[in-house]
Enzyme design. Structure first.
Site, short mmCIF file in Angstrom:
data_model
loop_
_atom_site.label_atom_id
_atom_site.label_comp_id
_atom_site.label_asym_id
_atom_site.label_seq_id
_atom_site.Cartn_x
_atom_site.Cartn_y
_atom_site.Cartn_z
N ASP A 108 0.64 -1.28 -0.08
CA ASP A 108 -0.05 0.02 0.27
C ASP A 108 0.95 1.18 0.11
O ASP A 108 1.76 1.26 0.81
CB ASP A 108 -0.86 -0.05 1.39
CG ASP A 108 -2.03 1.12 1.07
OD1 ASP A 108 -2.18 1.79 0.14
OD2 ASP A 108 -2.84 1.00 1.99
N ASP A 109 0.69 2.23 -1.01
CA ASP A 109 1.37 3.32 -1.12
C ASP A 109 3.26 3.14 -1.33
O ASP A 109 3.60 3.85 -0.44
CB ASP A 109 1.07 4.30 -0.01
CG ASP A 109 -0.38 4.86 -0.12
OD1 ASP A 109 -1.24 4.44 -0.79
OD2 ASP A 109 -0.89 5.69 0.84
N CYS A 136 -5.94 4.24 -3.62
CA CYS A 136 -6.14 2.94 -2.90
C CYS A 136 -7.42 2.13 -3.81
O CYS A 136 -7.36 0.84 -4.51
CB CYS A 136 -6.34 2.70 -1.69
SG CYS A 136 -5.02 3.28 -0.70
N ARG A 186 -7.53 -1.33 -6.48
CA ARG A 186 -7.96 -2.61 -6.19
C ARG A 186 -9.13 -3.14 -6.76
O ARG A 186 -8.98 -4.22 -7.14
CB ARG A 186 -8.39 -2.31 -4.38
CG ARG A 186 -7.18 -2.41 -3.62
CD ARG A 186 -7.43 -1.49 -2.46
NE ARG A 186 -6.19 -1.05 -2.06
CZ ARG A 186 -5.32 -1.59 -0.97
NH1 ARG A 186 -5.74 -2.61 -0.48
NH2 ARG A 186 -4.27 -1.09 -0.94
N LYS A 190 -6.11 -5.46 3.91
CA LYS A 190 -7.04 -4.27 3.57
C LYS A 190 -7.81 -4.58 2.41
O LYS A 190 -7.16 -4.58 1.30
CB LYS A 190 -5.76 -3.06 3.26
CG LYS A 190 -6.59 -1.68 3.04
CD LYS A 190 -5.65 -0.66 2.88
CE LYS A 190 -6.28 0.49 1.98
NZ LYS A 190 -5.21 1.81 2.05
N HIS A 210 -10.57 -2.48 1.44
CA HIS A 210 -10.85 -1.15 0.83
C HIS A 210 -11.93 -1.21 -0.59
O HIS A 210 -11.51 -0.31 -1.32
CB HIS A 210 -9.76 -0.40 0.62
CG HIS A 210 -9.77 1.22 1.06
ND1 HIS A 210 -8.85 1.96 0.78
CD2 HIS A 210 -11.08 1.61 1.29
CE1 HIS A 210 -9.31 3.14 1.14
NE2 HIS A 210 -10.47 2.89 1.43
N SER A 236 -8.41 1.72 5.13
CA SER A 236 -7.12 2.23 5.29
C SER A 236 -7.15 2.31 6.99
O SER A 236 -8.17 2.89 7.42
CB SER A 236 -6.88 3.63 4.82
OG SER A 236 -6.86 3.44 3.39
N HIS A 280 1.18 2.02 4.12
CA HIS A 280 0.32 3.08 4.42
C HIS A 280 0.80 3.97 5.48
O HIS A 280 1.02 3.20 6.62
CB HIS A 280 -1.17 2.72 4.18
CG HIS A 280 -2.03 3.97 3.81
ND1 HIS A 280 -2.61 4.63 5.07
CD2 HIS A 280 -2.85 4.10 2.72
CE1 HIS A 280 -3.41 5.54 4.25
NE2 HIS A 280 -3.61 5.16 3.02
N ASP A 301 -0.40 -0.91 -4.72
CA ASP A 301 -1.51 -0.18 -5.44
C ASP A 301 -1.52 1.17 -5.82
O ASP A 301 -2.26 1.65 -6.74
CB ASP A 301 -2.82 -0.21 -4.20
CG ASP A 301 -2.41 0.98 -3.06
OD1 ASP A 301 -1.06 1.08 -2.90
OD2 ASP A 301 -3.33 1.39 -2.25
N ASN A 302 -0.52 2.01 -5.28
CA ASN A 302 -0.47 3.31 -5.97
C ASN A 302 1.06 3.90 -5.53
O ASN A 302 1.61 3.29 -4.42
CB ASN A 302 -1.59 4.35 -5.63
CG ASN A 302 -1.72 4.41 -4.11
OD1 ASN A 302 -2.85 3.63 -3.73
ND2 ASN A 302 -0.85 5.09 -3.48
N LYS A 331 1.74 9.57 -5.24
CA LYS A 331 0.41 9.27 -4.80
C LYS A 331 -0.43 10.49 -5.27
O LYS A 331 -0.34 11.87 -5.16
CB LYS A 331 0.11 9.13 -3.65
CG LYS A 331 -1.50 8.49 -3.16
CD LYS A 331 -1.56 8.10 -1.77
CE LYS A 331 -2.93 7.57 -1.29
NZ LYS A 331 -3.24 7.07 -0.02
#
Ligand code: MG
Length: 500
Positions: A30-31, A70, A74, A124, A126, A151, A230, A282-283, A303
């Site tokens: 994540d991130d 996010c 996903r 996660k 989301h 998150s 994240h 994811d990003n 991001k």
């Protein structure tokens, strides 16, 4: 001749016996930025297990997500479709969101279920909760789920305790909403979730799942979308303080340790030679968190933006004996995971418009990607401001650029929240092979070849946008405070009383 036929029969029986359907382990950070892993050049990250996957597997340099935040990313990973089709836009889901990933979308888990796969998600989610948990993973093809379904900053941070236990995690989060719940299948197991024990619980869940189904000889699909890395970063006792990189590095090391545990159980059970492990994020990095943010390496911004730093990600495919160690510069995307999994498992593709292509040839033979283009949607796509950029082979054309709050505080002003939407006509054109950071737009003067590229990109854009039917926005369906997960349904006053 008579002697050859039984031999052929024997060989084909043997090959049928050894051709058990492959298992899939899909790891989603994540991130996490392009430059965050040791194997992508970060000098102080501690990622020995992910580095092992990269050294013994296929590492991508040109792998893309479909959104710089996010939830849409996903949705695309699990459905093989741009988020505009499924309606997972603009932005992300919240604890009280009414919508979720529509149940008529087909996830990777739902593609595999008819073939007898055991499926589980941990971490996660989301992609919405909704009324009575209608959008949770157990209603989207997963047999089991353990995790925080959004998150972990979507709750009051004062409950997010870091290690040692008397240290509060850095930063501020969403006050005034419920503390983050840990959900098991459909029920709240713990609220607030204990972050000191969370990663161990995820690791145990993942390894138990693999061990159980590997021993049974049942093919399995494990989806592990991690909360790491994240904001706000946390790490349990075995990871805190272990990395030179500080809290971000510790969180990343804790994720890497779970990857190590997963590898160990795959080896112990002998499932490793029949398992594809795929890792990506994811990003891009949330650069506004300064030294607590991820790192996009040489790529521009992070991001929230449609620059490369927002949407180009580290990616690794690992499958001993099947995928040869190597590096690929071919263009690939999270959109391509579903078609690839379906192809390797021999599963039927969903009967919908898919945006992904099968990567099997690229993975197994290090062949060419079937993907020549990548579409860059902003985090809030509309039919008016649809595609912000398109990549075609080595070229990327930006029709619009804009900074983002998530990428603010970087020295590059193009990344900042205060850089408003700018339209570019003609589009800004970059050669991403020569200039991955997108610093030097190509001059079109006297360049008939580049004019031809732009014409081709314009044509692709028109065709793609004309064929795109936007699904009803699920995030714009709004919020209902009664939908916030609460382990003590009838307690008062909410949300403070939601503790179990
Ligand atoms: Mg993210």
């Amino acid at each position: 001749m008579k002697r050859i036929v039984p031999l052929l029969l024997f060989c084909s029986l043997l090959s049928a016996a050894s051709a058990a359907p492959p298992n899939f382990v899909l790891l989603f950070a994540d991130d996490l930025g392009f430059g965050d892993l040791g194997c992508y050049g970060h000098p102080t990250s501690l990622t020995p297990n992910l580095d092992r996957l990269a050294a013994e597997g296929l590492r991508f340099t040109d792998f893309y997500v479909t959104s710089a935040v996010c939830s849409p990313s996903r949705a695309s990973l699990l459905t093989g479709r741009y988020q505009t089709r499924s309606g997972v836009y603009p932005g992300v889901f919240y604890p009280s969101s009414i919508g979720g990933l529509p149940l008529n979308e087909t996830t990777i888990a739902e593609v595999l279920k008819p073939l007898g796969y055991a499926t589980a998600a941990v971490g996660k989610w989301h992609l919405g909760i909704g009324k009575n948990g209608m959008f949770l993973p157990t209603n989207q093809g997963f047999d089991h789920y353990l995790g925080i379904p959004y998150s972990h900053d979507m709750g009051p941070c004062q409950n997010l305790t870091c290690f040692p236990p008397d240290v509060k995690c850095f930063g501020t989060c969403d006050l005034g909403t419920v503390t983050v719940p840990l959900i098991h299948d459909k029920h709240i197991k713990q609220q607030p979730a204990n972050f000191l024990e969370l990663e161990q619980a995820y690791s145990d869940f993942a390894t138990d799942f693999i061990s159980t189904h590997a021993k049974k000889g049942q093919p399995f699909f494990l989806y592990y979308p991690s909360h790491h890395t994240h904001y706000p970063q946390y790490a349990g006792p075995t990871a805190a303080g272990r990395s030179l990189r500080g809290p971000f590095g510790d969180a990343l090391f804790e994720l890497d340790s779970t990857v190590g545990n997963i590898l160990a159980v795959l080896e112990e059970t002998g499932a490793i030679n029949n398992t594809l492990i795929f890792f990506t994020s994811d990003n891009g990095p949330e650069l506004m968190r300064k030294s607590r943010s991820g790192n996009a390496g040489p790529l521009r911004c992070g991001k929230g933006t449609t620059y490369e730093g927002g949407m180009r990600e580290p990616a690794i495919a690992f499958w001993p004996g099947k995928i040869k160690p190597g590096l690929t510069h071919e263009i690939a995307s999270i959109l391509d995971v579903l078609p690839t999994v379906a192809s390797l498992a021999g599963a039927q593709l969903p009967k919908v418009i898919l945006d992904g292509v099968d990567m099997t040839e690229l993975l197994i033979n290090q062949g060419q990607s079937k993907r020549e283009t990548m579409m860059f949607y902003p985090i809030d796509p509309t039919e008016k401001y649809s595609l912000f950029a398109i990549r075609l082979r080595k070229y990327k054309a930006h029709f619009y650029t804009r900074g983002a709050s998530h990428s603010s505080t970087t020295p590059d002003k193009e990344c900042s929240l205060f850089t408003p939407l700018q339209a570019h006509d003609p589009p800004l054109l970059f050669d991403l092979d020569a200039d991955p950071p997108e610093h030097y737009p190509l001059s079109l003067e006297g360049r008939a070849d580049l004019h031809a590229v732009l014409e081709e990109i314009e044509k692709i854009k028109q065709q793609f946008e004309a064929s795109m039917v936007f699904g009803e926005s699920q995030i714009s369906r709004g919020k209902d405070p009664n939908l916030r997960p609460c382990c003590n349904r009838d307690c008062s006053p909410k949300p403070e009383c939601c503790r179990c």
